[in-house]
Design a protein around this motif. Structure first.
Motif, mmCIF file in Angstrom:
data_model
loop_
_atom_site.group_PDB
_atom_site.id
_atom_site.type_symbol
_atom_site.label_atom_id
_atom_site.label_comp_id
_atom_site.label_asym_id
_atom_site.label_seq_id
_atom_site.Cartn_x
_atom_site.Cartn_y
_atom_site.Cartn_z
ATOM 1 N N VAL A 29 0.847 -1.185 0.000
ATOM 2 C CA VAL A 29 0.000 0.000 0.000
ATOM 3 C C VAL A 29 0.891 1.245 0.000
ATOM 4 O O VAL A 29 1.790 1.372 0.836
ATOM 5 C CB VAL A 29 -0.923 0.027 1.244
ATOM 6 N N TYR A 30 0.608 2.145 -0.946
ATOM 7 C CA TYR A 30 1.349 3.402 -1.069
ATOM 8 C C TYR A 30 0.380 4.578 -1.039
ATOM 9 O O TYR A 30 -0.761 4.462 -1.491
ATOM 10 C CB TYR A 30 2.113 3.456 -2.393
ATOM 11 N N LYS A 31 0.838 5.688 -0.501
ATOM 12 C CA LYS A 31 0.081 6.939 -0.578
ATOM 13 C C LYS A 31 1.081 8.045 -0.866
ATOM 14 O O LYS A 31 2.103 8.165 -0.190
ATOM 15 C CB LYS A 31 -0.667 7.213 0.727
ATOM 16 N N ASN A 32 0.780 8.844 -1.885
ATOM 17 C CA ASN A 32 1.684 9.915 -2.326
ATOM 18 C C ASN A 32 3.080 9.384 -2.617
ATOM 19 O O ASN A 32 4.077 10.026 -2.309
ATOM 20 C CB ASN A 32 1.744 11.035 -1.276
ATOM 21 N N GLY A 33 3.145 8.174 -3.177
ATOM 22 C CA GLY A 33 4.427 7.593 -3.554
ATOM 23 C C GLY A 33 5.215 6.975 -2.420
ATOM 24 O O GLY A 33 6.291 6.432 -2.638
ATOM 25 N N GLN A 34 4.693 7.040 -1.195
ATOM 26 C CA GLN A 34 5.409 6.481 -0.046
ATOM 27 C C GLN A 34 4.756 5.184 0.409
ATOM 28 O O GLN A 34 3.531 5.086 0.493
ATOM 29 C CB GLN A 34 5.440 7.466 1.116
ATOM 30 N N PHE A 35 5.596 4.200 0.713
ATOM 31 C CA PHE A 35 5.108 2.918 1.206
ATOM 32 C C PHE A 35 4.455 3.123 2.573
ATOM 33 O O PHE A 35 5.030 3.740 3.459
ATOM 34 C CB PHE A 35 6.268 1.923 1.316
ATOM 35 N N ILE A 36 3.232 2.598 2.745
ATOM 36 C CA ILE A 36 2.502 2.714 4.003
ATOM 37 C C ILE A 36 2.563 1.406 4.785
ATOM 38 O O ILE A 36 2.955 1.390 5.940
ATOM 39 C CB ILE A 36 1.013 3.087 3.761
ATOM 40 N N GLU A 37 2.130 0.310 4.153
ATOM 41 C CA GLU A 37 2.142 -0.982 4.822
ATOM 42 C C GLU A 37 1.924 -2.111 3.827
ATOM 43 O O GLU A 37 1.700 -1.878 2.645
ATOM 44 C CB GLU A 37 1.093 -1.052 5.932
ATOM 45 N N GLU A 38 1.973 -3.338 4.344
ATOM 46 C CA GLU A 38 1.791 -4.526 3.527
ATOM 47 C C GLU A 38 0.618 -5.333 4.084
ATOM 48 O O GLU A 38 0.528 -5.551 5.285
ATOM 49 C CB GLU A 38 3.073 -5.357 3.575
ATOM 50 N N ILE A 39 -0.268 -5.750 3.194
ATOM 51 C CA ILE A 39 -1.395 -6.600 3.567
ATOM 52 C C ILE A 39 -1.066 -7.997 3.055
ATOM 53 O O ILE A 39 -0.954 -8.200 1.847
ATOM 54 C CB ILE A 39 -2.706 -6.114 2.917
ATOM 55 N N GLN A 40 -0.908 -8.965 3.949
ATOM 56 C CA GLN A 40 -0.573 -10.326 3.537
ATOM 57 C C GLN A 40 -1.840 -11.156 3.379
ATOM 58 O O GLN A 40 -2.830 -10.928 4.056
ATOM 59 C CB GLN A 40 0.360 -10.958 4.551
ATOM 60 N N PHE A 41 -1.793 -12.130 2.471
ATOM 61 C CA PHE A 41 -2.936 -13.013 2.253
ATOM 62 C C PHE A 41 -2.473 -14.365 1.716
ATOM 63 O O PHE A 41 -1.348 -14.503 1.237
ATOM 64 C CB PHE A 41 -3.952 -12.374 1.298
ATOM 65 N N ASP A 42 -3.334 -15.362 1.838
ATOM 66 C CA ASP A 42 -3.112 -16.692 1.282
ATOM 67 C C ASP A 42 -4.161 -16.953 0.217
ATOM 68 O O ASP A 42 -5.227 -16.333 0.225
ATOM 69 C CB ASP A 42 -3.236 -17.761 2.374
ATOM 70 N N PHE A 43 -3.882 -17.886 -0.688
ATOM 71 C CA PHE A 43 -4.845 -18.240 -1.719
ATOM 72 C C PHE A 43 -4.624 -19.693 -2.128
ATOM 73 O O PHE A 43 -3.626 -20.308 -1.762
ATOM 74 C CB PHE A 43 -4.729 -17.309 -2.933
ATOM 75 N N THR A 44 -5.579 -20.240 -2.873
ATOM 76 C CA THR A 44 -5.438 -21.578 -3.430
ATOM 77 C C THR A 44 -5.554 -21.468 -4.947
ATOM 78 O O THR A 44 -6.111 -20.506 -5.467
ATOM 79 C CB THR A 44 -6.536 -22.526 -2.895
ATOM 80 N N GLY A 45 -5.001 -22.452 -5.638
ATOM 81 C CA GLY A 45 -5.068 -22.432 -7.098
ATOM 82 C C GLY A 45 -3.808 -21.866 -7.722
ATOM 83 O O GLY A 45 -2.782 -21.716 -7.067
ATOM 84 N N ASP A 46 -3.908 -21.538 -9.010
ATOM 85 C CA ASP A 46 -2.753 -21.055 -9.764
ATOM 86 C C ASP A 46 -2.423 -19.597 -9.495
ATOM 87 O O ASP A 46 -1.305 -19.162 -9.707
ATOM 88 C CB ASP A 46 -2.987 -21.236 -11.264
ATOM 89 N N PHE A 47 -3.402 -18.822 -9.054
ATOM 90 C CA PHE A 47 -3.190 -17.414 -8.764
ATOM 91 C C PHE A 47 -4.354 -16.915 -7.917
ATOM 92 O O PHE A 47 -5.414 -17.533 -7.899
ATOM 93 C CB PHE A 47 -3.060 -16.583 -10.054
ATOM 94 N N PRO A 48 -4.167 -15.798 -7.213
ATOM 95 C CA PRO A 48 -5.270 -15.267 -6.398
ATOM 96 C C PRO A 48 -6.409 -14.780 -7.292
ATOM 97 O O PRO A 48 -6.172 -14.265 -8.379
ATOM 98 C CB PRO A 48 -4.652 -14.111 -5.618
ATOM 99 N N GLU A 49 -7.619 -14.964 -6.832
ATOM 100 C CA GLU A 49 -8.785 -14.471 -7.563
ATOM 101 C C GLU A 49 -8.819 -12.952 -7.488
ATOM 102 O O GLU A 49 -8.531 -12.366 -6.440
ATOM 103 C CB GLU A 49 -10.068 -15.035 -6.951
ATOM 104 N N HIS A 50 -9.182 -12.329 -8.599
ATOM 105 C CA HIS A 50 -9.274 -10.867 -8.625
ATOM 106 C C HIS A 50 -10.254 -10.372 -7.557
ATOM 107 O O HIS A 50 -10.010 -9.352 -6.911
ATOM 108 C CB HIS A 50 -9.703 -10.382 -10.014
ATOM 109 N N ASP A 51 -11.344 -11.113 -7.344
ATOM 110 C CA ASP A 51 -12.332 -10.727 -6.329
ATOM 111 C C ASP A 51 -11.731 -10.720 -4.931
ATOM 112 O O ASP A 51 -12.092 -9.894 -4.103
ATOM 113 C CB ASP A 51 -13.542 -11.672 -6.356
ATOM 114 N N GLN A 52 -10.808 -11.644 -4.666
ATOM 115 C CA GLN A 52 -10.152 -11.683 -3.355
ATOM 116 C C GLN A 52 -9.323 -10.422 -3.140
ATOM 117 O O GLN A 52 -9.366 -9.816 -2.069
ATOM 118 C CB GLN A 52 -9.264 -12.921 -3.232
#
Length: 67
Positions: A29-52
């Motif tokens: 997550v960035y705001k005004n070009g500066q890194f704010i934080e990281e949101i971690q997640f897990d998924f199943t399959g070949d890639f994360p679903e766009h909806d996720q």
């Protein structure tokens, strides 16, 4: 890590990336070009679903708007 397209919302830029081997990912997550934080997640399959990814971004934005 694989990169997905960036999402811009509410003044933030969200840059998702993921590892198929590890079945996990993070949204930087960035705001005004500066890194704010990281949101971690897990998924199943070949890639994360766009909806996720959208759900995580929407949740983040709704939490920030309540502050």
């Amino acid at each position: 890590m694989n990169n997905m397209g960036a999402i811009e919302r509410n003044g933030y830029v969200f840059e998702p990336e993921f590892s198929v081997v590890n079945q996990d990912g993070a949204i930087h997550v960035y705001k005004n070009g500066q890194f704010i934080e990281e949101i971690q997640f897990d998924f199943t399959g070949d890639f994360p679903e766009h909806d996720q990814i959208e759900e995580l971004v929407n949740h983040y934005c709704s939490q920030k708007s309540k502050k």
